[in-house]
Structure formats: structure tokens, C-alpha cells
Design a protein around this motif. Sequence first.
Motif, PDB file in Angstrom:
ATOM      1  N   LEU A 140      17.608   3.041 -15.464  1.00  0.00           N
ATOM      2  CA  LEU A 140      17.081   1.778 -16.007  1.00  0.00           C
ATOM      3  C   LEU A 140      16.893   1.882 -17.520  1.00  0.00           C
ATOM      4  CD1 LEU A 140      14.416   0.959 -13.289  1.00  0.00           C
ATOM      5  CD2 LEU A 140      16.445  -0.418 -13.804  1.00  0.00           C
ATOM      6  N   ALA A 141      16.247   2.941 -17.953  1.00  0.00           N
ATOM      7  CA  ALA A 141      15.943   3.074 -19.386  1.00  0.00           C
ATOM      8  C   ALA A 141      17.197   3.302 -20.227  1.00  0.00           C
ATOM      9  CB  ALA A 141      14.931   4.207 -19.600  1.00  0.00           C
ATOM     10  N   VAL A 142      18.129   4.101 -19.723  1.00  0.00           N
ATOM     11  CA  VAL A 142      19.347   4.372 -20.489  1.00  0.00           C
ATOM     12  C   VAL A 142      20.219   3.122 -20.582  1.00  0.00           C
ATOM     13  CG1 VAL A 142      21.508   5.698 -20.501  1.00  0.00           C
ATOM     14  CG2 VAL A 142      19.326   6.860 -20.081  1.00  0.00           C
ATOM     15  N   ILE A 143      20.333   2.368 -19.492  1.00  0.00           N
ATOM     16  CA  ILE A 143      21.165   1.164 -19.493  1.00  0.00           C
ATOM     17  C   ILE A 143      20.688   0.163 -20.541  1.00  0.00           C
ATOM     18  CG2 ILE A 143      21.734  -0.914 -18.144  1.00  0.00           C
ATOM     19  CD1 ILE A 143      21.883   0.991 -15.664  1.00  0.00           C
ATOM     20  N   VAL A 144      19.384  -0.016 -20.667  1.00  0.00           N
ATOM     21  CA  VAL A 144      18.865  -1.009 -21.628  1.00  0.00           C
ATOM     22  C   VAL A 144      18.538  -0.394 -22.991  1.00  0.00           C
ATOM     23  CG1 VAL A 144      17.998  -2.508 -19.785  1.00  0.00           C
ATOM     24  CG2 VAL A 144      16.438  -0.854 -20.861  1.00  0.00           C
ATOM     25  N   HIS A 145      18.843   0.892 -23.159  1.00  0.00           N
ATOM     26  CA  HIS A 145      18.595   1.606 -24.422  1.00  0.00           C
ATOM     27  C   HIS A 145      17.106   1.640 -24.788  1.00  0.00           C
ATOM     28  CE1 HIS A 145      22.731   2.151 -26.338  1.00  0.00           C
ATOM     29  NE2 HIS A 145      22.921   1.831 -25.081  1.00  0.00           N
ATOM     30  N   GLN A 146      16.264   1.906 -23.807  1.00  0.00           N
ATOM     31  CA  GLN A 146      14.833   2.086 -24.088  1.00  0.00           C
ATOM     32  C   GLN A 146      14.691   3.448 -24.750  1.00  0.00           C
ATOM     33  OE1 GLN A 146      12.471  -0.280 -23.287  1.00  0.00           O
ATOM     34  NE2 GLN A 146      11.064   0.955 -24.481  1.00  0.00           N
ATOM     35  N   ARG A 147      14.266   3.476 -25.986  1.00  0.00           N
ATOM     36  CA  ARG A 147      14.252   4.691 -26.788  1.00  0.00           C
ATOM     37  C   ARG A 147      12.930   5.442 -26.684  1.00  0.00           C
ATOM     38  NH1 ARG A 147      19.324   5.526 -27.807  1.00  0.00           N
ATOM     39  NH2 ARG A 147      19.420   5.741 -30.030  1.00  0.00           N
TER      40      ARG A 147
END
Length: 161
Positions: A140-147
Motif C-alpha cells: 500500500l505505502a510503496v504503491i502510493v509513494h508514502q515516504r
Amino acid sequence: MNARFNMFENEFATKFAKRFANAGMLIQQSSLPSSTQELVSLRVSQINGCGWCIDFHTKEAAAAGETALRLHLVAAWRESTVFTEAEQAALALAEEGTRLADAHLGVSDETWAQVRKHYDDDQIAALVAQVALINAANRLAVIVHQRGGSYEPGMFAAMSS
């Protein structure tokens, strides 16, 4: 690079995130040691390259009293002396359960035997669920580029309540 999409500003995504967090709370309430939960989450997040989750789990573990030495060595746990046999078994399961395409057979019989040696059925269920949940969170975080970098301990609990 900014996040592509804020999972906490969309109505559907917020509903999903709350249910996802509830699954995490169930695991947190299990008899699987919280330090093991955080170490597993950190290692899986390292493998998956999830900066936000690495940030999250490093800071949450430190806030709960985990030492900097152990947090720094989790990426090289096989080459260190600071993890118990039980933690090593959990970390091996986490790696093999994450690197499914690399391992071809998933979790080895040897690793499974070590997990069975150190954990009871409820703890194993929680450990397997933890590996699955953190892999999903990483995606989830990688797909939306949550840094990573801006997380503060306790922030997720406040966002998901």
C-alpha cells in the motif's frame, strides 16, 4: 517526491485503513512478543523497500524500548549475536514468507520446525498474520509513494482511531 495519494484523506481509503488497523490491533493483542512483532515488521519492510514502514516500525520499536543496536542489526540478523533463537526463527519465517518468488517453495521445513520449536499455535497464527499484514502494508505505502521520515511514535494510532 510527494505521495501520489493520501490514504487518510479519501473516504473509502480511510474506511479500509481503519479495518486494516483493526487487524493489526488483533495481532498486537496476541501473545506474540511485541518486540518480535516490530522486528518482523521492520525486516519485511526493509526487504520490500518501504521507507514509510521502516520509519514507522523503527520509531515504534524504539519508543517501546527496543535498543538501537538491535534495530541497526535486524537487516543482518544472521550475522549478529543480539537476537534470540526464537527471534531468529521469526525473522527467517518473515524473510521466507516475504521472498516467495525467490524461495520457490515459500517457507522451508527447517524454518517451520524452528518456529514450531519456539512458538505456540496462537503465537504462530499471529506471526503468520503479521508477515501477511506487513507485506500488504508495504505494498500500500510503496504503491502510493508514502515516504519515510516524518512519522512520530503513536501517530498511526491517532490517525486510525
